[in-house]
Design a protein around this motif. Structure first.
Motif, short mmCIF file in Angstrom:
data_model
loop_
_atom_site.label_atom_id
_atom_site.label_comp_id
_atom_site.label_asym_id
_atom_site.label_seq_id
_atom_site.Cartn_x
_atom_site.Cartn_y
_atom_site.Cartn_z
N ALA A 80 3.81 5.63 -5.51
CA ALA A 80 3.92 5.69 -7.06
C ALA A 80 2.68 6.78 -7.69
CB ALA A 80 3.56 4.17 -7.49
N LEU A 81 1.47 6.64 -6.90
CA LEU A 81 0.47 7.49 -7.26
C LEU A 81 0.82 8.97 -7.00
CD1 LEU A 81 -2.60 5.70 -6.05
CD2 LEU A 81 -2.16 6.14 -8.26
N TRP A 82 1.39 9.22 -5.98
CA TRP A 82 2.20 10.56 -5.73
C TRP A 82 3.19 11.14 -6.72
CZ3 TRP A 82 0.37 14.59 -3.24
CH2 TRP A 82 -0.66 14.38 -2.30
N TYR A 94 10.54 7.71 -18.97
CA TYR A 94 9.33 8.21 -18.41
C TYR A 94 8.94 9.44 -18.81
CZ TYR A 94 5.87 9.66 -14.82
OH TYR A 94 4.74 10.16 -14.10
N ARG A 115 2.24 1.54 -3.49
CA ARG A 115 1.09 2.04 -4.36
C ARG A 115 0.92 3.49 -4.24
NH1 ARG A 115 -2.59 -1.10 -2.57
NH2 ARG A 115 -2.00 -2.80 -3.61
N LYS A 116 0.89 3.98 -2.90
CA LYS A 116 0.69 5.60 -2.48
C LYS A 116 1.63 6.22 -3.13
CE LYS A 116 -2.19 4.96 1.16
NZ LYS A 116 -2.69 5.04 2.75
N PHE A 167 3.49 9.99 -9.49
CA PHE A 167 2.91 10.24 -11.05
C PHE A 167 2.19 11.53 -10.96
CE2 PHE A 167 -0.92 10.14 -13.96
CZ PHE A 167 -0.35 9.79 -15.04
N ALA A 168 1.52 11.82 -9.95
CA ALA A 168 0.60 12.94 -9.77
C ALA A 168 1.75 14.30 -10.06
CB ALA A 168 -0.24 13.21 -8.67
N ASN A 222 0.74 -1.04 0.05
CA ASN A 222 0.06 0.17 0.04
C ASN A 222 0.77 1.23 0.04
OD1 ASN A 222 -2.59 -1.33 -0.02
ND2 ASN A 222 -2.60 -1.62 2.21
#
Length: 225
Positions: free
Chosen positions: A12-14, A133, A9-10, A16-17, A6
């Motif tokens: 990675a999301l941060w 990327y 995952r968080k 990307f954002a 988790n």
């Protein structure tokens, strides 16, 4: 393990954002400075020289068409047709590397722009992964015109000199808007090592590269911008 996943995952999301917003902002805001500019500045200070970052932004419509064509002819002939990566050029680069030949590499203008604007110099696999990327992001969010505009305004073109306008003012005493074909090809010919070679004092090899670029310019398709 579930808690650890988790967190990953968080994170990675941060990531990307934040990077998505960062790249999107630079679609409309010109990059004020790059890591390479700062590094070169500190290197000059360490050598006992003055701090020097000469740059002047010029919008894409005000840049010489000769320079735009020379950049594509000398750096990335398939720029208008690929999505950030020229796998054919990469294959040739790998083949020549395996044969022990000297080679600059198969990086596209998009890859070089991503590296210069968002990353640090280096050849590690981690930096290459980040470069890929950011290359995808700028291709999606910027488009070819903006990528070429940023590239021609931030690329290192001499000791403490960045971008086409500062370079043409320094070497030719004119604006990047009025560059001739010969001058544009000469500027691009030194890009593999702009601190070693100079358009003001071209070597025989630089003149040879200039000739190749001029020849390739004649074979390019018409630019859409």
């Amino acid at each position: 393990m579930k808690k650890f996943l988790n967190i990953i995952r968080k994170a990675a999301l941060w990531f990307f954002a934040i990077t998505f917003i960062w790249v999107l902002l630079f679609r409309f805001i010109n990059p004020p400075i790059t890591y390479l500019m700062l590094q070169r500045g500190f290197e000059r200070k360490a050598d006992g020289k003055d701090w020097k970052i000469e740059k002047s932004w010029v919008d894409i419509e005000d840049l010489s068409n000769n320079l735009k064509r020379a950049a594509l002819a000398g750096e990335d002939a398939n720029f208008l047709n690929h999505w950030g990566f020229d796998f054919k050029a990469m294959g040739k680069a790998l083949e020549k590397n395996q044969k022990g030949k000297k080679l600059r590499g198969g990086s596209t203008i998009s890859q070089q722009t991503a590296k210069n604007v968002f990353l640090w110099p280096g050849r590690s696999y981690i930096r290459k992964a980040f470069e890929a990327y950011f290359t995808v992001l700028i291709e999606l969010l910027w488009g070819k015109e903006r990528i070429l505009e940023v590239y021609l305004n931030v690329i290192e073109m001499g000791d403490g000199i960045y971008g086409a306008e500062a370079a043409t003012q320094k070497y030719f005493g004119k604006s990047a808007h009025s560059m001739s074909k010969s001058q544009a090809a000469l500027i691009i010919a030194v890009l593999p090592n702009p601190r070693l070679w100079s358009p003001a004092r071209p070597t025989r090899f630089v003149y040879y590269k200039q000739g190749l670029i001029l020849r390739n310019m004649r074979n390019l398709q018409k630019l859409p911008f």
